[in-house]
Every structure is written in C-alpha cells, then in structure tokens.
Write an enzyme that holds these catalytic residues in place. Structure first.
Site, PDB file in Angstrom:
ATOM      1  N   GLU A 155       0.817  -1.161   0.036  1.00  0.00           N
ATOM      2  CA  GLU A 155       0.095  -0.003   0.129  1.00  0.00           C
ATOM      3  C   GLU A 155       0.869   1.167   0.124  1.00  0.00           C
ATOM      4  OE1 GLU A 155      -2.026   1.038   4.154  1.00  0.00           O
ATOM      5  OE2 GLU A 155      -1.695  -1.386   4.175  1.00  0.00           O
ATOM      6  N   HIS A 200      -1.566 -10.612  11.894  1.00  0.00           N
ATOM      7  CA  HIS A 200      -1.136  -9.298  11.215  1.00  0.00           C
ATOM      8  C   HIS A 200      -0.826  -8.377  12.590  1.00  0.00           C
ATOM      9  CE1 HIS A 200      -0.899  -5.449   9.754  1.00  0.00           C
ATOM     10  NE2 HIS A 200      -2.030  -5.086   9.846  1.00  0.00           N
ATOM     11  N   CYS A 260      -3.265  -3.696   4.311  1.00  0.00           N
ATOM     12  CA  CYS A 260      -2.422  -4.773   4.696  1.00  0.00           C
ATOM     13  C   CYS A 260      -2.373  -6.194   4.360  1.00  0.00           C
ATOM     14  CB  CYS A 260      -2.334  -4.970   6.250  1.00  0.00           C
ATOM     15  SG  CYS A 260      -1.887  -3.182   6.905  1.00  0.00           S
TER      16      CYS A 260
END
Length: 387
Positions: free
Chosen positions: A79, A233, A111
């Site tokens: 990103e 994550h 993400c």
C-alpha cells in the site's frame, strides 16, 4: 503434491527510533508505548528506501539459493506504491535480473495484499508444479509526527518463494474470508500519510478475527487446541495479543501456555521493527520460526487483515528441518545493525521522506555495500541503484 513457502527473505532500513525516547519527546509515560502498545523500537525509512528497494533487498537474501529459471510469477503486495500505473514488481524484476517471461503485477488491499499474493501463488504453483513464485510484501507505515498513530509506524519487507515440496511450510487447503466496505483506515491520493479511526479499527480487526477463525474451525473441524501457534497481522503487538487472548480464553492450561508462548516468539521482531503493513503477518511467521522450537508438522494458523476491510484465516504445517532454510543469525544482525536516531534526527528524516526529490537530483544512500536504494528520478523516471 504439497505447495508452500520454501524461502523467506527479510529487510528493514538501517535506522530506528527508540520508543522510550519517543515517549519522553511526546510527554507520555513510556509504558504507554512499551506495554499499552507493545512496541520497543520502530524502523525509519529515509528518502532512499521505498517499497521497491526494500522488496529487492528482501528477495536478494535468498535469490542465489534458488533456480531463477523456474520462477514464473512475481507479485508485490503493497500500500506504499511508487506509481499510479506501473507496478513496483516490474522495477524489482529488472533489479533481480529475472527472465522476461515472468508474469508480474502489484496487488493492493491495505495490509492484506501479500496474503492475496500468496493465495494466487499457491494456486499458480498447483497448476504449474515445475514453476515457483516470488511474493513480496513491502511497506512504509506513516501516520505523521506527533499523531495518535505515530507509535505504530515502521518500515520493512518480507519476500517468500512459493513452490512445490517446500522446505519451510506447506499451505493447507481451504481458508475463511470476510470482507466489508468500511472506513477504519485509508490514504487518499493527495496524502503522504494514512488516516485512521484508531478505536474503530481495533474493534473491526477483532471482529474480523472472530468471524474468520470461527468459520475456519467450522469448515475444517479443527479446534484452537489443534494449533501449535496462531499468527496475526501486527499493526502493533498489543493488537495481536488481544486477538490471541480471544482464541485461548476457553482452552485448557496447556493450550493457553503453548499459544501464548508462541505468540510471544512471533512478536519479537515486530516489537523491534514496528508496523510493515502487508508484510507484518509474515514477519510474525519469520519471528516464530527463529524464536521458537517447532516440531515437524506443527500446525500454524495465520490471520491476515487489511483495513477497509478484508480478513482471512488459513493454516499451514511446518516442514521437518525447516531450520536449514532460514538464517536466524543473519536476520538478527540485520536488525542489530541499525543506527539509533535522536528524535530531531528522526523528525527531519521523516519529513524529508514525505517529499519527492527534485527531478534530476541524485540521491546517495548510507546503507552497507550491496544494498539497493532509490537514487532519485531522471526525466521523472525512478532510478534504482546498488550501493
């Protein structure tokens, strides 16, 4: 035929900020950052490091150990793209000297991008078992000086080779996905820093974990106790810790201890590097592999989350003798080599990196020899060079 991760390469820039120093500069209790957020340090990218250069450097960590002629696919999840049209993967493919018949493109969904790339690569290798695929996550997390998100910044890249009969982890069939069009985090085209609704984003992250983990268990018949480790994550370490607490809250003492201990092992590198967006989940994987003792066939669950929002849970199994395919000493040296910045130095570097250099200005890197870096633009074309 088993398909999975055969190699892992890692890169983070050569500068960092200590969270205690940052807390003092912001008139905060250091424990708010160290314990409340779970961060100790964060890597800082200067003007010469971007998603392309970091992706090159991460992949070079293993490139000489693979058959380049077998690579048929190169995907970059990011990103922090460097161009609105041209993919970061084309710059990387050229620097790596991969053949012209390699299919290559860039994936964006906050993400989640690297996970999307790995799923594509998994299916590609299943159809082309003699080929391999390189998947890269490379990002710079920027929220701005003295903002609420400042402590959750970072920079780095993870690159993996996906192939048949892998040395590190096989990817199990199936997954659980969950998506919704929401605004918990975004970065408009006219902004160099991200915008985030912090509390809302935390709630959505945990909600998406509940949805995907519960659904995955229903699909597969697996229970939390069947996993050796659960990976997340990690936009910041405390976020994954909260999700892990949800996973273990009704488990027996043995399961709670195993999953808690392995979560701690998986968070070691994120504590020192910070948020690297698309690659954060796979930095957790690398940290687990290098900071825990995993038995052969250990089942590992992975929760991927990209704001906006896309969540997915899937799993894999650790391959016997995976230790031979990683290099813990070299990865820890890469982290240890970093130069500590004072807060004024960090702020100057951060603000400078937000600006595009004047066309024609040649940038120089202070990285070690052999490292690739962004050298500026010539006729508005990005230039990448090796130190």
């Amino acid at each position: 035929m088993q398909v999975g991760i055969d190699q892992i390469g890692f890169y983070t820039p050569n500068k960092y900020v200590d969270m205690v120093d940052l807390a003092h500069a912001r008139n905060e209790d250091p424990n708010k950052f160290l314990i409340g957020i779970g961060q100790q340090k964060m890597s800082v990218a200067d003007q010469t490091q971007d998603a392309v250069s970091m992706g090159i450097n991460a992949t070079l960590r293993y490139l000489d150990h693979i058959a380049r002629e077998n690579v048929g696919l190169l995907i970059v999840g990011t990103e922090s793209g460097v161009d609105q049209s041209k993919s970061a993967s084309l710059f990387i493919k050229t620097a790596l000297n991969l053949p012209p018949n390699v299919r290559t493109f860039e994936v964006k969904e906050a993400c989640f991008g690297m996970t999307a790339g790995i799923m594509i690569a998994r299916d590609y290798v299943r159809l082309h078992p003699n080929h391999s695929a390189i998947v890269i996550g490379a990002d710079i997390a920027r929220y701005g000086i003295n903002t609420g998100g400042e402590v959750t910044q970072g920079a780095g890249s993870i690159s993996v080779l996906v192939k048949a009969d892998p040395q590190i982890m096989t990817l199990s069939a199936g997954h659980s996905a969950y998506s919704a069009d929401i605004n918990d985090f975004w970065r408009p085209n006219d902004s160099a820093v991200a915008l985030v609704d912090g509390k809302y984003s935390k709630d959505v992250y945990l909600d998406f974990f509940r949805h995907t983990f519960t659904d995955y268990q229903k699909q597969t018949g697996l229970k939390a106790s069947d996993f050796t480790a659960l990976l997340y994550h990690l936009p910041f370490v405390k976020m994954g810790f909260k999700a892990n607490q949800l996973a273990i809250e009704k488990q027996d003492d043995g399961t709670k201890k195993r999953l808690a201990d392995n979560f701690a092992a998986s968070a070691c590198y994120s504590k020192a590097i910070g948020n690297i967006y698309t690659a954060s989940l796979y930095l957790s994987l690398l940290s687990l592999l290098e900071n825990a003792q995993l038995p052969a066939n250990a089942k590992v669950g992975l929760f991927s989350y990209g704001s906006g929002a896309m969540g997915e849970f899937y799993s894999g199994q650790i391959v016997k003798n995976y230790e031979k395919a990683i290099n813990q000493a070299a990865d820890q040296e890469l982290i240890a080599r970093r130069q500590k910045l004072t807060i004024p130095e960090y702020e100057q570097i951060f603000n400078q990196a937000l600006k595009n250099p004047q066309d024609g200005l040649k940038l120089e890197s202070d990285e070690q020899s052999g490292t690739w870096y962004f050298a500026g633009t010539e006729n508005h074309i990005r230039q990448y060079r090796k130190k």
